[in-house]
Write a protein that holds these residues in place. Structure first.
Motif, mmCIF file in Angstrom:
data_model
loop_
_atom_site.group_PDB
_atom_site.id
_atom_site.type_symbol
_atom_site.label_atom_id
_atom_site.label_comp_id
_atom_site.label_asym_id
_atom_site.label_seq_id
_atom_site.Cartn_x
_atom_site.Cartn_y
_atom_site.Cartn_z
ATOM 1 N N PRO A 37 27.330 -0.077 36.654
ATOM 2 C CA PRO A 37 27.052 0.817 37.354
ATOM 3 C C PRO A 37 25.521 1.139 37.619
ATOM 4 O O PRO A 37 24.730 0.915 36.513
ATOM 5 C CB PRO A 37 27.794 2.031 36.744
ATOM 6 C CG PRO A 37 28.131 1.680 35.558
ATOM 7 C CD PRO A 37 28.036 0.139 35.544
ATOM 8 N N ARG A 38 25.062 1.533 38.690
ATOM 9 C CA ARG A 38 23.690 1.869 38.853
ATOM 10 C C ARG A 38 22.786 2.595 37.851
ATOM 11 O O ARG A 38 21.723 2.378 37.812
ATOM 12 C CB ARG A 38 23.234 2.437 40.331
ATOM 13 C CG ARG A 38 23.620 1.489 41.301
ATOM 14 C CD ARG A 38 22.932 1.852 42.589
ATOM 15 N NE ARG A 38 23.397 1.054 43.815
ATOM 16 C CZ ARG A 38 22.643 0.813 44.858
ATOM 17 N NH1 ARG A 38 21.708 1.483 45.110
ATOM 18 N NH2 ARG A 38 22.839 -0.190 45.794
ATOM 19 N N VAL B 289 30.360 2.747 31.206
ATOM 20 C CA VAL B 289 31.474 1.701 31.154
ATOM 21 C C VAL B 289 30.892 0.639 32.213
ATOM 22 O O VAL B 289 30.746 1.008 33.296
ATOM 23 C CB VAL B 289 32.925 2.028 31.386
ATOM 24 C CG1 VAL B 289 33.801 0.780 31.303
ATOM 25 C CG2 VAL B 289 33.145 3.182 30.085
ATOM 26 N N ASP B 290 30.807 -0.407 31.511
ATOM 27 C CA ASP B 290 30.527 -1.606 32.704
ATOM 28 C C ASP B 290 31.786 -2.726 32.826
ATOM 29 O O ASP B 290 32.875 -2.264 32.276
ATOM 30 C CB ASP B 290 29.238 -2.531 32.166
ATOM 31 C CG ASP B 290 29.415 -2.989 30.840
ATOM 32 O OD1 ASP B 290 30.635 -3.182 30.246
ATOM 33 O OD2 ASP B 290 28.472 -3.062 30.004
ATOM 34 N N LEU C 107 34.009 9.728 27.497
ATOM 35 C CA LEU C 107 33.920 8.542 28.194
ATOM 36 C C LEU C 107 33.316 9.045 29.662
ATOM 37 O O LEU C 107 33.841 9.843 30.330
ATOM 38 C CB LEU C 107 35.257 7.866 28.370
ATOM 39 C CG LEU C 107 35.367 6.260 28.937
ATOM 40 C CD1 LEU C 107 34.720 5.457 28.008
ATOM 41 C CD2 LEU C 107 36.824 6.215 29.442
ATOM 42 N N HIS C 108 32.459 8.278 30.356
ATOM 43 C CA HIS C 108 31.967 8.365 31.655
ATOM 44 C C HIS C 108 30.845 9.443 31.720
ATOM 45 O O HIS C 108 30.342 9.742 32.872
ATOM 46 C CB HIS C 108 32.879 8.437 32.579
ATOM 47 C CG HIS C 108 34.141 7.493 32.792
ATOM 48 N ND1 HIS C 108 33.564 6.105 32.933
ATOM 49 C CD2 HIS C 108 35.289 7.303 32.514
ATOM 50 C CE1 HIS C 108 34.733 5.489 33.031
ATOM 51 N NE2 HIS C 108 35.755 6.126 32.746
ATOM 52 N N CYS D 120 25.537 0.027 22.490
ATOM 53 C CA CYS D 120 26.166 -0.858 23.409
ATOM 54 C C CYS D 120 27.436 0.030 24.115
ATOM 55 O O CYS D 120 27.555 1.132 23.715
ATOM 56 C CB CYS D 120 26.909 -1.826 22.452
ATOM 57 S SG CYS D 120 27.639 -1.267 21.047
ATOM 58 N N CYS D 121 27.740 -0.803 25.178
ATOM 59 C CA CYS D 121 28.909 0.234 26.212
ATOM 60 C C CYS D 121 29.971 -0.563 25.824
ATOM 61 O O CYS D 121 30.393 -1.607 25.486
ATOM 62 C CB CYS D 121 28.203 -0.434 27.546
ATOM 63 S SG CYS D 121 26.801 0.360 27.906
ATOM 64 N N PHE D 122 31.059 0.019 26.271
ATOM 65 C CA PHE D 122 32.431 -0.135 26.465
ATOM 66 C C PHE D 122 32.480 -0.895 27.737
ATOM 67 O O PHE D 122 31.867 -0.622 28.737
ATOM 68 C CB PHE D 122 33.344 1.049 26.661
ATOM 69 C CG PHE D 122 33.810 1.856 25.175
ATOM 70 C CD1 PHE D 122 34.425 0.705 24.283
ATOM 71 C CD2 PHE D 122 33.580 2.953 24.799
ATOM 72 C CE1 PHE D 122 34.715 1.263 22.743
ATOM 73 C CE2 PHE D 122 33.971 3.446 23.735
ATOM 74 C CZ PHE D 122 34.431 2.734 22.743
ATOM 75 N N TYR D 123 33.354 -1.619 27.994
ATOM 76 C CA TYR D 123 33.515 -2.420 29.127
ATOM 77 C C TYR D 123 35.267 -2.660 29.533
ATOM 78 O O TYR D 123 35.990 -2.570 28.479
ATOM 79 C CB TYR D 123 32.860 -3.984 29.048
ATOM 80 C CG TYR D 123 33.591 -4.847 27.863
ATOM 81 C CD1 TYR D 123 34.663 -5.710 28.217
ATOM 82 C CD2 TYR D 123 32.927 -4.841 26.665
ATOM 83 C CE1 TYR D 123 35.260 -6.333 27.000
ATOM 84 C CE2 TYR D 123 33.347 -5.596 25.667
ATOM 85 C CZ TYR D 123 34.730 -6.293 25.809
ATOM 86 O OH TYR D 123 35.013 -7.215 24.815
ATOM 87 N N ARG D 124 35.393 -2.641 30.632
ATOM 88 C CA ARG D 124 36.738 -2.909 31.185
ATOM 89 C C ARG D 124 36.733 -4.220 31.938
ATOM 90 O O ARG D 124 35.883 -4.723 32.533
ATOM 91 C CB ARG D 124 37.113 -1.931 31.999
ATOM 92 C CG ARG D 124 36.782 -1.837 33.261
ATOM 93 C CD ARG D 124 37.219 -0.645 34.209
ATOM 94 N NE ARG D 124 36.882 -0.560 35.854
ATOM 95 C CZ ARG D 124 37.785 -1.168 36.448
ATOM 96 N NH1 ARG D 124 39.056 -1.435 35.949
ATOM 97 N NH2 ARG D 124 37.672 -1.376 37.822
#
Length: 321
Positions: A141-142, A249-250, A30-31, A161-165
């Motif tokens: 994030p940029r 993560v977005d 992650l990240h 695809c992205c994880f999101y919070r």
């Protein structure tokens, strides 16, 4: 005794499944950022919008300020000219005159899913080989765009695809929902991936080669599906494309909601999962390490049940952190 035994075993099972989820989550990078692909492929961002709130401008601006070395086309779609988001989008486009950005009014409805109707109208305007779909309430994030192509470059990949919070602004109800989603959701996705290749997508940000999209019939083929992100991922997986997860993560930033609205949101989410993935939905109930010890404690109060409940609650809290 039989009831105690059943609830005790379910408590133990739920704790074991949660610890497995936690182990899988700790192993996921992650990240972690990916090296930028060179040359960077052209991307087209598709943003269906309906209405706006206090977060909409910041969310849309985060995409216009991406640090991406390749060409990017921005297509913002609304269903009606009188949508209050139109003025906001036009003002943002004027602030970034060097961007290839456009607001498109898409009044034609092709099915019950209004979002898909907008995406289908935007699809013929796509000029780049990769299409990226993202909801209007998603803040990025940029470096998000720069980290998606390296994932798509992996052999056999059909979608990234992205994880999101969920953000925790807006009162106790939304903080509770954010904790529940951020602590449980993505580790459950990793658990599903450990059992078999993913056959669904996470809808906050989905990048797909346009050739893959056209092979499944484009967005118009999803017109009758309310769970469009799930169906898009499923059909790409059926065509042999692998669904990969980007470690960036977005965030989903929605307007403040009270307890009634949060409950309706969670209920709608649960119904969608139940219809799309009935077996995982059933096992998600078995894997609830709060429900079973609580039922055990209520049905047969005892020191053992209390200790089991405390252990499960502590483990779940640690996993959430």
């Amino acid at each position: 005794m039989f009831l105690t035994l059943v609830l005790g075993l379910l408590t133990l099972l739920s704790l074991g499944l949660m610890l497995w989820q936690g182990w899988l989550a700790l192993r996921f990078p992650l990240h972690r950022r990916n090296p930028v692909v060179s040359p960077a492929p052209g991307l087209t961002l598709l943003k269906p919008i309906k209405g706006c709130d206090a977060h909409t401008e910041a969310c849309l601006r985060s995409w216009l300020e991406q640090e991406y070395p390749g060409p990017v086309q921005f297509l913002f779609g609304v269903a009606a000219e009188e949508d209050p988001a139109c003025a906001l989008v036009r003002r943002l486009i004027a602030q970034y005159p060097r961007h290839d950005a456009r607001l498109v009014v898409c009044p034609r409805s092709i099915g019950p899913n209004a979002k898909v109707s907008i995406l289908a109208a935007l699809e013929p305007l796509v000029r780049h080989p990769v299409a990226l779909v993202s909801d209007a309430d998603v803040w990025a994030p940029r470096d998000l765009l720069a980290n998606l192509p390296p994932v798509l470059e992996r052999p056999g990949t059909g979608m990234a695809c992205c994880f999101y919070r969920l953000t925790s602004e807006g009162g106790l109800a939304m903080r509770w929902e954010a904790l529940a989603a951020n602590a449980d959701f993505w580790s459950s996705v990793l658990q599903a991936r450990a059992l078999k290749p993913l056959d669904f997508a996470l809808g906050a940000a989905m990048a797909v080669p346009v050739s893959r999209l056209r092979a499944i019939g484009g967005f118009e083929s999803l017109a009758d599906d309310l769970a469009d992100d799930y169906q898009l991922g499923r059909r790409i997986a059926e065509q042999g494309g692998r669904i990969e997860l980007c470690p960036v993560v977005d965030e989903c930033r929605s307007a403040p909601m009270g307890w009634r609205e949060v409950w309706s949101h969670q209920l709608r989410w649960s119904r969608t999962i139940r219809v799309c993935q009935p077996a995982p939905y059933f096992f998600s109930i078995l894997a609830n390490p709060t429900l079973w010890p609580l039922l055990w404690l209520v049905a047969r109060p005892s020191a053992l049940a209390a200790v089991a409940g405390a252990v499960c609650l502590g483990a779940r809290w640690a996993a959430a952190l």
